[in-house]
Design an enzyme around this catalytic site. Sequence first.
Site, PDB file in Angstrom:
ATOM      1  N   THR A   1      -2.976   5.403  -4.134  1.00 41.91           N
ATOM      2  CA  THR A   1      -1.970   6.135  -3.385  1.00 41.91           C
ATOM      3  C   THR A   1      -0.583   5.974  -3.990  1.00 41.91           C
ATOM      4  O   THR A   1       0.265   6.836  -3.844  1.00 41.91           O
ATOM      5  CB  THR A   1      -1.935   5.675  -1.927  1.00 41.91           C
ATOM      6  N   THR A   2      -0.356   4.838  -4.663  1.00 44.48           N
ATOM      7  CA  THR A   2       0.936   4.653  -5.316  1.00 44.48           C
ATOM      8  C   THR A   2       0.953   5.394  -6.645  1.00 44.48           C
ATOM      9  O   THR A   2       1.896   6.115  -6.949  1.00 44.48           O
ATOM     10  CB  THR A   2       1.222   3.161  -5.561  1.00 44.48           C
ATOM     11  N   ASP A  18       0.829  -1.195   0.000  1.00 48.93           N
ATOM     12  CA  ASP A  18       0.000   0.000   0.000  1.00 48.93           C
ATOM     13  C   ASP A  18       0.870   1.255   0.000  1.00 48.93           C
ATOM     14  O   ASP A  18       1.657   1.473   0.919  1.00 48.93           O
ATOM     15  CB  ASP A  18      -0.899  -0.039   1.235  1.00 48.93           C
ATOM     16  N   ASP A  46      -8.878  -0.211   1.628  1.00 46.03           N
ATOM     17  CA  ASP A  46      -8.783   0.523   0.360  1.00 46.03           C
ATOM     18  C   ASP A  46     -10.006   0.241  -0.492  1.00 46.03           C
ATOM     19  O   ASP A  46     -10.628   1.146  -1.041  1.00 46.03           O
ATOM     20  CB  ASP A  46      -7.543   0.084  -0.438  1.00 46.03           C
TER      21      ASP A  46
END
Lengths: 531, 535
Positions: A99-100, A66, A392
């Site tokens: 998020t990445t 994550d 997520d």
Amino acid sequence: MSTEAFQPARILNQGSTQEKAEGARLSNFIGAIALSDLISTTLGPKGMDKILQSPSNLLDSTITNDGATILGSIQISNAAAKILIEISKVQDDEIGDGTTSVVVLAGELLKEAEKLIHKRIHPQTIIKGFRLAKDIALKKLRSVSQDYSENQEELKKYLKKIAMTIFSTKILTPYKSLFADLAVDSILRLKGSTNLESIQILKKTGGLLKESYIEEGFVLDKKIGVGQPKRIENAKILVANTSMDYDKIKIFGSRVVVNSSSKLAEIEEEEKKKMLRKCQKIVDHGINVFINRQLIYNLPEQFFTDNGVMSIEHADFAGIERLSLVTGGEIVSTFDHPELVTLGTAKLIEEIMIGEDKLIRFSGCKEPSACTIILRGSSKQILDEAERSLHDGLAVLSQMVKNPKIVLGAGCTEIIMAQAIEEAAKETSGKIQIAMESFARALTRIPTIIANNAGYDAEQLVSELKTKHYKGNNTFGIDVMGGKVCDVQKIGVFESLLVKEGMLLKASEATEMILRVDTIMNSAPRRRGMN
Amino acid sequence: MLRYDSSGKPFIIIRDQDQKERLTGSEARKANILAAMTVANLMKTSIGPLGMDKILVDQDGEVTATNDGATILKNMQVENPIAKLLVELSQGQDDEIGDGTTSVVVLAGALLEESLSLLEKGIHPSKISEGYEKACDIAVKHLLKICDKIEFDKENYGSLVKAAKTSLGSKIVNQYTEKIAKISVEAVLAVADLERKDVRFDLIKLEGKTGGTLGDTELIDGIIIPKNFSHPQMPKQIKNAKIAILTCPFEPPKPKTGHKLDIDSVKKYKELLEIEQNYFKEMTDLVKKSGATLVLCQWGFDDEANHLLLQKKLPAVRWVSGTDIELIAIATGARIVPRFSELTEKKLGKAGMVTEKSLGTTDENMIVIEKCSNTKTVTILVKGGNKMVVEEGKRSIHDALCVTRNLIKDNRIVYGGGAAEISCSVAVNKASKEITGIEQYSIRAFSQALLSVPIALASNSGLNSLEAVSEIQLKQIEKESPFLGIDCISMGTNNMKEQYVFDTLRGKIQEFLLATQMAKMILKIDDIIRPTGQY
């Protein structure tokens, strides 16, 4: 003495440093790009995980894929890198996934910008081009998205696919269908609310990930008092936050002073009576279950047992709030007006076993949206990672229900956006054209990295993909499992428009911010041991 | 430093002089001027719509990215005393005007730079100062001559928006200038008293929130407090709320005098118990009796009191900050009540709608108080992709608010884009020819220094700075039009009237005066004494 006047004037504090123009830009680029390179290997279904070890306790390690978690735990001094970490965090708070990608995209944009600066293009010109490109991409993105707000049945089907797409990049991949069902099921119970509070995730080591399941109602990881019924039907629940250990009189400055042990005993007796009176008042509410946030000592517990009331002590704050939410009872601290108190209800409360542990399950609650997802797994690390992944997924799905717009995944949307920008660039004259082209290139880098991480000949695949799109096959993307270009609709990789939008907007905002900088001033670190 | 008295004994004037460094005369002046120039040069790149930002990393590693001169200078921890003076200069401009904090430093730096060559010619610093003083007078008079008036009222505020846009043009928010400028102006107009030409700034609240982009920034007709209702079961929405604002805690009273209450018998114990339980009842009863439907409290609640509030159907918010309390009191017309017993219906405030709203996936909530009876309070909710952007957004909006306020106070403007500076420079230069004596030199130097801001502006915009500025100078003289400036964003015209780029007259005058004053002050210094080792 006299040389002083000819030396360059030092105006900053000792230990402070200042980087200017090229130097500042270089250090910004290096920091940001290093960070995005670091994290880019986790992107995509075949991305790798990272072990994060805490500096204080080496035994405490986290294994994760994550982006927000990784970036949140690495310690960085580079200012630009900090900005990227910040956008990843905000993306996590706001949407929950991507998020990445947001950091990787920002990194790629900066890489492209660096090249342009080498070509002597002014940063402000680059920013102008990037802004234009971003607007075009956003418009295109919105126009290719499909809105399912009218068609709930279809939406349900797509929600599962979206959940599967999210889970396919995480540890849950092998069981993504199972978890997608779990996630969609629990989200649909919420009926459009984005309050993830009423979905409880309970981690229990032991068993396999695939043995995870969804439990109707609410599961509380606490014990029922000794000698009390283990199963209650049609429960009337009083959810309380009151002290049941010893009930001090809260008047400032009061204290007990006695001069003989008999008097002490009398006062003690009175205290006990006070407690029992309180218990009696509680029982007078006509309840059969009493749950308290604070401890319940033996004396009141015994009283409850005698009156056939199930008592549960020390349900923590979050637990109490959730319980009051799902059972519909209010959190009570005074007990003088039973007629005014709303009690919580549940059809059945019983003790159940999960693995080795005894838990209490509340089913048939007033709030039907409540449910508990029980995660099983062989180690704490796996469970933690599974919880993060699930969170997520849940976060994205909950936002999806509010804003049900869907785009194609598997690199398809990125290529569509890139091509829209390239088209527009052709009609834009001046240096900003070059900047727009760079923006398009950065977008295409995302599918390239995903394919790269999967071990394929990425450049080849992406160029094939581009050709497909030029020929008008706008639904094509990269099938990372098969290693070939294919129709994304067929392999069913869908993503939420919100995630992509967030990625685009935040990455370009952060890039702009970093590009605008021409000086970095570092203060001397605060000296330790002063004062 | 050693002197001998009449009997030939050594006489120490400065203690520990081996540990002190000393610069005197022209060396001291040069060192000072150099330090000031260094700071000014640092700030130059931030001027104008295409100026760059700075990243400041503070002692604890926190990152600030900004374009605001005052913020940069405040956070960069300067040590040099002269540089510190410049920091205060910028601060002074910020406090007084709120905009032009960068230009004032650049101008002061340029004035000192010009004085350097004058010093070398052997002109005495006080002569230079006198010349600057005169030149500044001429420039200010010229500004008053060339200034324009803009007209606006509550409905037609287009011209104000344009002025706000100029201020926002150089900041990161410039992608959304139109929207944010409009928000800023509307916010100021909402609280402004156009009759009295007064704006109460404390009625505008700037609240930041990460998430979304800067474009999602909105103006809320009311107040936002980043808090939750004290009990999760309280209603999330209250219509026509009657608000009681309390600064006393819902807790047993804590007398401020030291005392002990000894309990030595069961009877006393029971009495005390009675008293305790009545406290909370009394408190909540008093609040209920006043007719309030919402309680805002500056302090915390006891669990029992909290529950009683719920039972009495009194939604409540605890730990509301002091400034928020005051704002809400002003907006809703409530009186801040320090004791439960003093609460009466008259002291309640009124608001049409109070709602608790959640944002994003985290459980951060905020309470929005809208349709206040006294609608004069507004909140600007600044959104942005990350914390730094939000902070910078807040600073930029603050600048825009200041500009708008200044225009309401005094609606005279001068044209931006360096137009006013160039025009003044021409005027000062012309005037210098009619003055005989050494002062002529320093007045001419002043006119040169005035060009520093347009030059920086042009070079930040990627133009050939000297050429561009001299071209404008020529055009201004030929056409006698003081509104020609640098075309920073390639609009194709130098006419600032057409580009709607303007600054407030007040701000510009203040800038000239402050910079001149600072230059004079630094020129007056001829001796620097400081301990060695530390520096």
